[in-house]
Design an enzyme around this catalytic site. Structure first.
Site, PDB file in Angstrom:
ATOM      1  N   HIS A 186       0.870  -1.171   0.000  1.00 14.23           N
ATOM      2  CA  HIS A 186       0.000   0.000   0.000  1.00 14.23           C
ATOM      3  C   HIS A 186       0.918   1.236   0.000  1.00 14.23           C
ATOM      4  O   HIS A 186       1.991   1.187   0.590  1.00 14.23           O
ATOM      5  CB  HIS A 186      -0.820  -0.046   1.290  1.00 14.23           C
ATOM      6  N   CYS A 237      -4.488   2.236  -3.958  1.00 11.31           N
ATOM      7  CA  CYS A 237      -3.288   2.753  -3.260  1.00 11.31           C
ATOM      8  C   CYS A 237      -2.120   1.801  -3.407  1.00 11.31           C
ATOM      9  O   CYS A 237      -1.293   1.665  -2.499  1.00 11.31           O
ATOM     10  CB  CYS A 237      -3.549   3.010  -1.774  1.00 11.31           C
ATOM     11  N   ASP A 252       2.814  -4.432   8.249  1.00 10.39           N
ATOM     12  CA  ASP A 252       1.592  -3.661   8.059  1.00 10.39           C
ATOM     13  C   ASP A 252       0.433  -4.656   8.136  1.00 10.39           C
ATOM     14  O   ASP A 252       0.209  -5.446   7.218  1.00 10.39           O
ATOM     15  CB  ASP A 252       1.649  -2.963   6.692  1.00 10.39           C
ATOM     16  N   LYS A 289     -10.640  -1.054   9.881  1.00  3.93           N
ATOM     17  CA  LYS A 289     -10.667  -2.259   9.047  1.00  3.93           C
ATOM     18  C   LYS A 289     -11.236  -3.449   9.831  1.00  3.93           C
ATOM     19  O   LYS A 289     -11.450  -4.520   9.268  1.00  3.93           O
ATOM     20  CB  LYS A 289      -9.248  -2.597   8.563  1.00  3.93           C
ATOM     21  N   GLN A 308      -4.562  -5.092   6.649  1.00  3.49           N
ATOM     22  CA  GLN A 308      -5.441  -5.959   5.869  1.00  3.49           C
ATOM     23  C   GLN A 308      -5.535  -7.373   6.443  1.00  3.49           C
ATOM     24  O   GLN A 308      -6.422  -8.131   6.084  1.00  3.49           O
ATOM     25  CB  GLN A 308      -4.931  -6.003   4.422  1.00  3.49           C
TER      26      GLN A 308
HETATM   27  C1  LIG Z   1      -5.994   0.376   4.640  1.00  6.03           C
HETATM   28  C2  LIG Z   1      -4.585   0.037   4.553  1.00  6.03           C
HETATM   29  C3  LIG Z   1      -3.594   0.960   4.923  1.00  6.03           C
HETATM   30  C4  LIG Z   1      -3.881   2.374   5.335  1.00  6.03           C
HETATM   31  O1  LIG Z   1      -4.654   2.465   6.484  1.00  6.03           O
HETATM   32  P1  LIG Z   1      -5.158   3.894   6.988  1.00  6.03           P
HETATM   33  O2  LIG Z   1      -6.217   3.584   7.982  1.00  6.03           O
HETATM   34  O3  LIG Z   1      -5.677   4.631   5.777  1.00  6.03           O
HETATM   35  O4  LIG Z   1      -3.983   4.585   7.583  1.00  6.03           O
HETATM   36  C5  LIG Z   1      -2.281   0.538   4.852  1.00  6.03           C
HETATM   37  N1  LIG Z   1      -1.948  -0.695   4.461  1.00  6.03           N
HETATM   38  C6  LIG Z   1      -2.873  -1.597   4.102  1.00  6.03           C
HETATM   39  C7  LIG Z   1      -2.437  -2.972   3.689  1.00  6.03           C
HETATM   40  C8  LIG Z   1      -4.218  -1.267   4.132  1.00  6.03           C
HETATM   41  O5  LIG Z   1      -5.133  -2.166   3.766  1.00  6.03           O
END
Ligand SMILES: *Cc1c(COP(=O)(O)O)cnc(C)c1O
Length: 404
Positions: A121, A362, A198, A224, A201
């Site tokens: 992302h 993104c 990260d 999320k 997801q």
């Molecule tokens: C949604 C997402 C982000 C960004 O999250 P924010 O809440 O917009 O800061 C980063 N990495 C992944 C894999 C995502 O799905």
């Protein structure tokens, strides 16, 4: 026993209509919907506890502080962090990553390198590019294959004793691929590099154990996983959080302030300058409670059923191609129909009440790899149904007919 019809009753938004049709919400990878149990906590907070935390001697402030700190403990326990002060409240994944990237400014040298993956992302790419600009360090990229999987033999070649940090997502938001983070963490540690995962997801589908994974940092956003927007967390191993300098200066993050010298507060407060999203933090805790009451094993197996069903049905449509075909993936389906722009499919689906994402999600480098402008992305959650997938299939067929 898991009954999706009962689960759906928890989500008021699922009974609304869009363009005169029952809402089919398949944009869960962008943000998830909020159950009544979490909405109630938000209403309760502003009705009964609203006060600033950690400062007041009065009852309301103490009650709000207790609720906020209880939420931190819920998050600690969910991710199995060793200490609650290893959980830093942030405004979300993006903020968490920037906090770490900024902290590494003083730790990286010009000859060092840091490693990202091709599946990221933008929020796990750009802060690190900015870090490289500040420090002169080099950014290397783990490549991917046609299935949307990272190539681990290439990763091994990138690692050197000058590698200081590796940052990858646990699950790709654009393709749904589950990355082999256990392997990545182990190999990175072998050369002494720290690893940031990260988890934005993965958190909706997987309950990670940060100690077992031995991750140095793990980040996610509440929105999320059925929580509100604008709040998230950074898990960091104590030794790293002690080493990194504060990100923002302000109230709450200090021990003592004079114009000559300021000393910083202990963890976690060192990284929590200013008044935080108090209600959001408490609701984040409630969202974790809710997800656990459904159960992550139940969630994963039901969502896999939806994934298999959706994949099979979509592939029956001629000219439809799915991007991200790893066996190891979550309930995200990115696809295109030959000769049709994804945006046009998305617009027609919206007229039918179906919410999907279109575009680069993104994650432009992934789209560049496949040489496409973007995809249509349908991402399923445990409150979705097979009937809804049937509605999507009908919609895609209709769109195809209208557009070709
Ligand atoms: C949604 C997402 C982000 C960004 O999250 P924010 O809440 O917009 O800061 C980063 N990495 C992944 C894999 C995502 O799905």
């Amino acid at each position: 026993m898991f009954k999706v019809e009962d689960i759906r009753k928890d989500f008021p938004i699922l009974s609304r209509k869009v363009n005169g049709k029952p809402l089919v919400y398949f944009d869960n990878a962008a943000t998830s919907q909020t159950p009544q149990q979490v909405i109630d906590v938000i209403v309760d907070y502003y009705s009964n506890y609203n006060a600033n935390i950690h400062r007041g001697v009065h009852t309301l402030s103490q009650e709000a502080t207790d609720l906020y700190e209880q939420a931190r403990q819920k998050i600690q326990s969910h991710f199995n962090a060793k200490f609650s002060h290893e959980i830093i409240f942030t405004s979300g994944t993006t903020h968490s990553i920037n906090l770490v990237a900024n902290g590494f400014s003083s730790l990286l040298k010009k000859e060092d390198n840091i490693i990202v993956s091709a599946l990221e992302h933008h929020s796990n790419i750009v802060p690190w590019q900015m870090l490289c600009e500040r420090t002169g360090a080099t950014l290397k990229v783990i490549p991917m294959n046609e299935d949307g999987e990272l190539i681990m033999s290439e990763f091994d070649k990138l690692l050197t004793e000058k590698t200081k940090l590796v940052f990858v997502n646990h699950v790709s938001n654009a393709l749904g691929t589950i990355n082999p983070i256990e392997y990545i963490i182990e190999e990175a540690h072998n050369v002494g590099a720290a690893v940031l995962i990260d988890g934005a997801q993965s958190s909706p589908h997987i309950k990670p154990d940060v100690q077992k994974l031995d991750a140095d940092f793990y980040v996610t956003s509440a929105h999320k996983i059925c929580g509100p927007t604008g709040v998230g967390m950074l898990y960091g191993k104590e030794k790293w959080l002690k080493k990194l300098p504060p990100y923002q200066g302000g109230g709450e993050m200090i021990a003592e302030v004079t114009f000559e010298k300021t000393t910083y507060a202990d963890l976690p407060h060192k990284f929590e300058a200013g008044t935080p999203n108090i209600c959001g933090g408490i609701a984040f805790g409630a969202a974790i409670d809710y997800m656990n009451s459904v159960g992550f094993d139940t969630i994963a197996s039901y969502e896999n059923e939806l994934l298999d069903y959706g994949t099979k049905k979509l592939l029956e449509i001629e000219g439809l191609k799915i991007y991200g075909t790893s066996k190891n993936k979550t309930s995200v389906i990115s696809f295109n129909i030959e000769g049709i722009h994804p945006y046009d499919i998305g617009s027609i689906l919206d007229k039918l009440g179906i919410a999907v994402r279109t575009g680069h999600h993104c994650a432009q480098p992934i789209m560049d790899y496949f040489k496409i402008p973007g995809t249509v992305r349908a991402s399923f959650s445990f409150y979705n149904t097979k009937q809804e997938i049937d509605t999507l299939i009908e919609g895609v067929k209709k769109a195809k007919m209208m557009l070709s």
